[in-house]
Design a protein around this motif. Structure first.
Motif, short mmCIF file in Angstrom:
data_model
loop_
_atom_site.label_atom_id
_atom_site.label_comp_id
_atom_site.label_asym_id
_atom_site.label_seq_id
_atom_site.Cartn_x
_atom_site.Cartn_y
_atom_site.Cartn_z
N PRO A 13 -29.38 -27.34 -21.09
CA PRO A 13 -29.55 -27.01 -22.51
C PRO A 13 -29.81 -25.53 -22.77
CG PRO A 13 -30.83 -28.96 -21.93
CD PRO A 13 -30.31 -28.39 -20.65
N GLU A 14 -30.53 -24.87 -21.87
CA GLU A 14 -30.90 -23.47 -22.12
C GLU A 14 -29.73 -22.50 -21.98
OE1 GLU A 14 -32.58 -24.36 -17.92
OE2 GLU A 14 -31.87 -25.44 -19.67
N TYR A 15 -28.66 -22.94 -21.32
CA TYR A 15 -27.50 -22.05 -21.14
C TYR A 15 -26.25 -22.55 -21.85
CZ TYR A 15 -30.50 -20.71 -17.21
OH TYR A 15 -31.56 -20.33 -16.45
N ARG A 16 -26.28 -23.81 -22.32
CA ARG A 16 -25.06 -24.44 -22.84
C ARG A 16 -24.43 -23.64 -23.97
NH1 ARG A 16 -26.93 -29.75 -24.24
NH2 ARG A 16 -26.87 -30.13 -21.99
N SER A 17 -25.24 -23.11 -24.87
CA SER A 17 -24.70 -22.41 -26.03
C SER A 17 -24.25 -20.99 -25.70
CB SER A 17 -25.74 -22.37 -27.15
OG SER A 17 -26.89 -21.65 -26.73
N LEU A 18 -24.54 -20.54 -24.49
CA LEU A 18 -24.24 -19.14 -24.14
C LEU A 18 -22.90 -18.98 -23.43
CD1 LEU A 18 -27.76 -18.11 -22.76
CD2 LEU A 18 -26.85 -17.70 -25.05
N ILE A 19 -22.34 -20.05 -22.92
CA ILE A 19 -21.16 -19.90 -22.07
C ILE A 19 -19.98 -20.69 -22.61
CG2 ILE A 19 -22.51 -19.46 -19.98
CD1 ILE A 19 -20.84 -22.73 -20.11
N ASP A 20 -18.81 -20.27 -22.17
CA ASP A 20 -17.57 -20.99 -22.46
C ASP A 20 -17.17 -21.69 -21.17
OD1 ASP A 20 -15.09 -21.93 -23.05
OD2 ASP A 20 -14.19 -19.99 -23.51
N ARG A 21 -17.43 -22.99 -21.12
CA ARG A 21 -17.20 -23.75 -19.90
C ARG A 21 -15.75 -23.66 -19.43
NH1 ARG A 21 -18.71 -30.03 -18.49
NH2 ARG A 21 -17.21 -30.29 -16.83
N ASP A 22 -14.81 -23.61 -20.36
CA ASP A 22 -13.39 -23.64 -20.03
C ASP A 22 -12.76 -22.26 -19.89
OD1 ASP A 22 -13.36 -26.45 -20.02
OD2 ASP A 22 -13.16 -26.49 -22.20
N ALA A 23 -13.60 -21.22 -19.84
CA ALA A 23 -13.04 -19.87 -19.76
C ALA A 23 -12.17 -19.68 -18.52
CB ALA A 23 -14.17 -18.84 -19.76
N GLY A 24 -12.57 -20.31 -17.41
CA GLY A 24 -11.82 -20.16 -16.16
C GLY A 24 -10.57 -21.02 -16.11
N ARG A 25 -10.34 -21.85 -17.13
CA ARG A 25 -9.16 -22.71 -17.16
C ARG A 25 -8.14 -22.25 -18.19
NH1 ARG A 25 -9.93 -27.36 -14.37
NH2 ARG A 25 -12.06 -27.88 -13.73
N ALA A 26 -8.35 -21.07 -18.72
CA ALA A 26 -7.43 -20.55 -19.73
C ALA A 26 -6.03 -20.41 -19.15
CB ALA A 26 -7.93 -19.20 -20.24
N ALA A 27 -5.03 -20.63 -20.00
CA ALA A 27 -3.64 -20.61 -19.54
C ALA A 27 -3.27 -19.30 -18.86
CB ALA A 27 -2.72 -20.87 -20.73
N ALA A 28 -3.78 -18.19 -19.39
CA ALA A 28 -3.43 -16.88 -18.83
C ALA A 28 -3.91 -16.74 -17.39
CB ALA A 28 -4.04 -15.77 -19.69
N ILE A 29 -5.00 -17.43 -17.04
CA ILE A 29 -5.53 -17.37 -15.68
C ILE A 29 -4.81 -18.38 -14.79
CG2 ILE A 29 -7.59 -17.67 -14.25
CD1 ILE A 29 -9.25 -16.80 -16.65
#
Length: 445
Positions: free
Chosen positions: A224-240
């Motif tokens: 809960p303390e970090y959930r709102s701070l990160i984008d969980r799917d950032a590493g799955r972006a199409a460009a990557i």
């Protein structure tokens, strides 16, 4: 009633018109911790004096028959008129049913929340990473496997240490640049820029680092303390994902015709520990780390069993076949590990160089050490062993569709593993006395 002299202390039993002189003459009566002087113009305003002489303006009134008292401020910081105005405002608030103390608590809580949010926004990956290493773990496991934990640390290492092999200093790990980022700044663009830079040094290493960092993002998303701070799917972006190397499964394995040459090449290695280790990999289908970590305490020569650390379960026990028992017994016992080494780990860690020599001798272009595990599976099928038995020996998850899979006991597995060993030895042209005592291997003409 006669007016009190200006040199006399104010009468605290009566309201007085607050003046600078009256406040200056105010003293705390002997034997009391504090006393109050009431104002005539603002009925809810008081001046409090303590036994130590400290003086402050105070608001006092009743709400629901309870006395409410709230400090306005030090008499040296507030003028009398400003203190009266504040007292009147608080009185109006009280008339509306609002408790000034609750309002103040809410304001303090809001301020604390803002400060906490600001601190969270400034939190970096590097500050959270050690907590991830300490408390993170894969699904259905109690903790990281030691090797994977070491890889996580190496991926984020600062570098600059003397190389264990060769000259110079180590380079920073691929994940090191990400540690400086704020959690809130870990997005598709940041990861794409990082991955493109690391891929120039080694695409497969950068890809593995990305997979590890995805695990970190998943862990953050679950807290809960970090959930709102990160984008969980950032590493799955199409460009990557589009830039990742193809995930083609390796299929390298020994063909039956290659077994004699490979076996002869391995037998001729000057490093006998590596020679036995490589043959044991082919005869058991074990993962290279599982077998490398084997200790003498987990080798039962009496009842012919091996207990291996397992990737899926904690451990698995497999039969110790006759030929394997004999070659293991010939190894020197110089420590707890069967495949001992003088290196820091105390056991064999990397046999790629030795394996390359054997492949060169056998004129085999390519075969990874892990390819020996695939070779065991294929040779086991050729030997006629059931698919379920082969899978159990290798530590694969059971397949109910293969043969109505039910786990077999070690003794039930024994004839199948012996059958595979006999098939491999026949292909390699090896003959030996299966009844010989372990450690006294002798070739039969």
């Amino acid at each position: 009633m006669a007016r009190p002299k200006k040199s006399e202390a104010p009468n605290l039993a009566e309201r007085v018109n607050l003046t600078g002189g009256a406040i200056e003459r105010l003293t705390c009566p002997p034997g009391k911790q504090q006393a109050f002087m009431r104002d005539t113009e603002a009925p809810s305003l008081r001046v409090r004096v303590t036994a130590s002489g400290a003086k402050s303006f105070v608001f006092e009134a009743k709400l629901n028959r309870q006395t409410i008292r709230r400090t306005i401020g030090d008499v040296r910081d507030w003028t009398i008129e400003k203190a009266r105005a504040e007292a009147r405002d608080l009185a109006v608030m009280l008339d509306k049913g609002t408790d000034p103390r609750e309002l103040e608590r809410k304001q303090l809580a809001d301020k604390a929340a803002q400060q906490t949010a600001a601190a969270a926004q400034a939190l970096t990956v590097g500050e959270v990473w050690p907590l991830y290493l300490a408390t993170g773990k894969p699904k259905r496991r109690d903790a990281w496997k030691p090797r994977y934990r070491a890889d996580l640390e190496a991926m984020a290492a600062p570098g600059g240490e003397k190389k264990k092999r060769g000259e110079g200093l180590t380079r920073p790990g691929p994940l090191r640049p990400l540690l400086a980022l704020r959690l809130a700044d870990v997005n598709e663009d940041a990861l794409k820029s990082w991955f493109d830079s690391e891929a120039l040094k080694g695409k497969h290493q950068a890809t593995r680092a990305l997979m590890m960092f995805r695990g970190f993002l998943r862990w953050c998303a679950a807290r809960p303390e970090y959930r709102s701070l990160i984008d969980r799917d950032a590493g799955r972006a199409a460009a990557i994902v589009e830039a990742l190397p193809s995930n083609t499964r390796r299929t390298d394995a020994l063909e039956a015709a290659q077994v004699p040459g490979w076996w002869a090449g391995v037998e001729q290695l000057s490093n006998r520990t590596a020679s036995v280790y490589l043959r044991a990999l082919l005869l058991t289908g074990a993962r290279r780390e599982e077998l490398a970590a084997l200790t003498w305490a987990n080798v039962d020569f009496q009842w012919r069993k091996l207990t291996l650390a397992d990737k899926v379960e904690d451990t698995r026990t497999i039969p110790l076949t006759p030929y394997l028992a004999q070659i293991l017994a010939t190894l020197p016992r110089v420590g707890p590990h069967v495949f001992a080494s003088t290196g820091k780990a105390g056991r064999i860690t990397d046999t790629r160089a030795s394996h390359a020599q054997a492949l060169k001798h056998a004129c085999i272009d390519h075969l990874t050490v892990h390819g020996l595990r695939r070779s065991f599976s294929l040779l086991g099928e050729a030997a006629g062993a059931p698919a379920g038995a082969i899978a159990q020996v290798m530590g694969h998850k059971p397949s109910a569709t293969a043969e109505g899979y039910r786990p077999r006991s070690v003794d039930a597995l024994r004839p199948f593993l012996a059958q595979i060993e006999a098939h491999v030895l026949a292909l390699a042209g090896v003959k030996f006395d299966a009844q010989a005592e372990p450690g006294k291997l002798r070739v039969v003409a």
